[in-house]
Write a protein that holds these residues in place. Structure first.
Motif, PDB file in Angstrom:
ATOM      1  N   LEU A 148       0.832  -1.205   0.000  1.00 23.33           N
ATOM      2  CA  LEU A 148       0.000   0.000   0.000  1.00 23.33           C
ATOM      3  C   LEU A 148       0.865   1.254   0.000  1.00 23.33           C
ATOM      4  CD1 LEU A 148      -2.813  -1.183   2.429  1.00 23.33           C
ATOM      5  CD2 LEU A 148      -2.974  -0.885  -0.071  1.00 23.33           C
ATOM      6  N   VAL A 149       1.973   1.223   0.714  1.00 19.04           N
ATOM      7  CA  VAL A 149       2.909   2.351   0.661  1.00 19.04           C
ATOM      8  C   VAL A 149       3.417   2.517  -0.768  1.00 19.04           C
ATOM      9  CG1 VAL A 149       5.193   3.185   1.405  1.00 19.04           C
ATOM     10  CG2 VAL A 149       3.574   2.291   3.103  1.00 19.04           C
ATOM     11  N   ASN A 150       3.775   1.425  -1.415  1.00 19.60           N
ATOM     12  CA  ASN A 150       4.231   1.502  -2.809  1.00 19.60           C
ATOM     13  C   ASN A 150       3.155   2.094  -3.715  1.00 19.60           C
ATOM     14  OD1 ASN A 150       6.760   0.446  -2.279  1.00 19.60           O
ATOM     15  ND2 ASN A 150       6.167  -1.641  -2.793  1.00 19.60           N
ATOM     16  N   PHE A 151       1.921   1.660  -3.533  1.00 22.10           N
ATOM     17  CA  PHE A 151       0.804   2.188  -4.321  1.00 22.10           C
ATOM     18  C   PHE A 151       0.690   3.702  -4.140  1.00 22.10           C
ATOM     19  CE2 PHE A 151      -3.978   2.805  -4.567  1.00 22.10           C
ATOM     20  CZ  PHE A 151      -4.068   2.690  -5.939  1.00 22.10           C
ATOM     21  N   LEU A 152       0.779   4.153  -2.894  1.00 23.08           N
ATOM     22  CA  LEU A 152       0.696   5.589  -2.619  1.00 23.08           C
ATOM     23  C   LEU A 152       1.860   6.357  -3.230  1.00 23.08           C
ATOM     24  CD1 LEU A 152      -0.519   5.356   1.055  1.00 23.08           C
ATOM     25  CD2 LEU A 152      -1.769   6.422  -0.825  1.00 23.08           C
ATOM     26  N   VAL A 153       3.054   5.822  -3.082  1.00 25.19           N
ATOM     27  CA  VAL A 153       4.235   6.521  -3.584  1.00 25.19           C
ATOM     28  C   VAL A 153       4.260   6.540  -5.109  1.00 25.19           C
ATOM     29  CG1 VAL A 153       6.769   6.474  -3.676  1.00 25.19           C
ATOM     30  CG2 VAL A 153       5.589   6.098  -1.495  1.00 25.19           C
TER      31      VAL A 153
END
Length: 117
Positions: A102-107
């Motif tokens: 999810l962090v990757n998706f946001l970034v």
């Protein structure tokens, strides 16, 4: 640009799971509104490492109704925009690496996110 990405990643990673989930759900809906549901699902799946069946699974596990997932005229997965956050909840329930994904998706898609107060 790389330093901006790193700073943004650090800021997101410092947030609580609840905040990350909220932002990811908001991003998912914003993405769908701006660039289409199929594109949003495709990008979410890429960040989460999911195939179509995997998306359906996390969507259902997250509480999404099974009768609303379909294929659009472009051949992409589709679901109502307001139901897309169910996939975030489902990913969190079944994938121990959900936070990092999810962090990757946001970034990766930070330029799509619209922040509101």
């Amino acid at each position: 640009m790389e330093s901006d990405e790193r700073a943004y990643r650090e800021m997101v990673a410092a947030q609580s799971d609840e905040q990350i989930d909220t932002w990811a759900a908001d991003l998912f809906m914003d993405f769908a509104k701006r660039l289409g549901v199929g594109n949003a699902i495709e990008r979410f799946c890429a960040a989460a490492g999911l195939e179509a069946r995997g998306f359906q699974r996390v969507f259902l596990v997250g509480g999404g109704p099974d009768h609303v997932i379909g294929i659009d005229t472009a051949g992409q997965l589709a679901a109502p925009i307001f139901e897309l956050p169910k996939a975030v909840a489902g990913l969190r329930k079944i994938d121990p690496d959900a936070r990092a994904k999810l962090v990757n998706f946001l970034v990766e898609h930070r330029e799509v996110m619209s922040y509101t107060a």
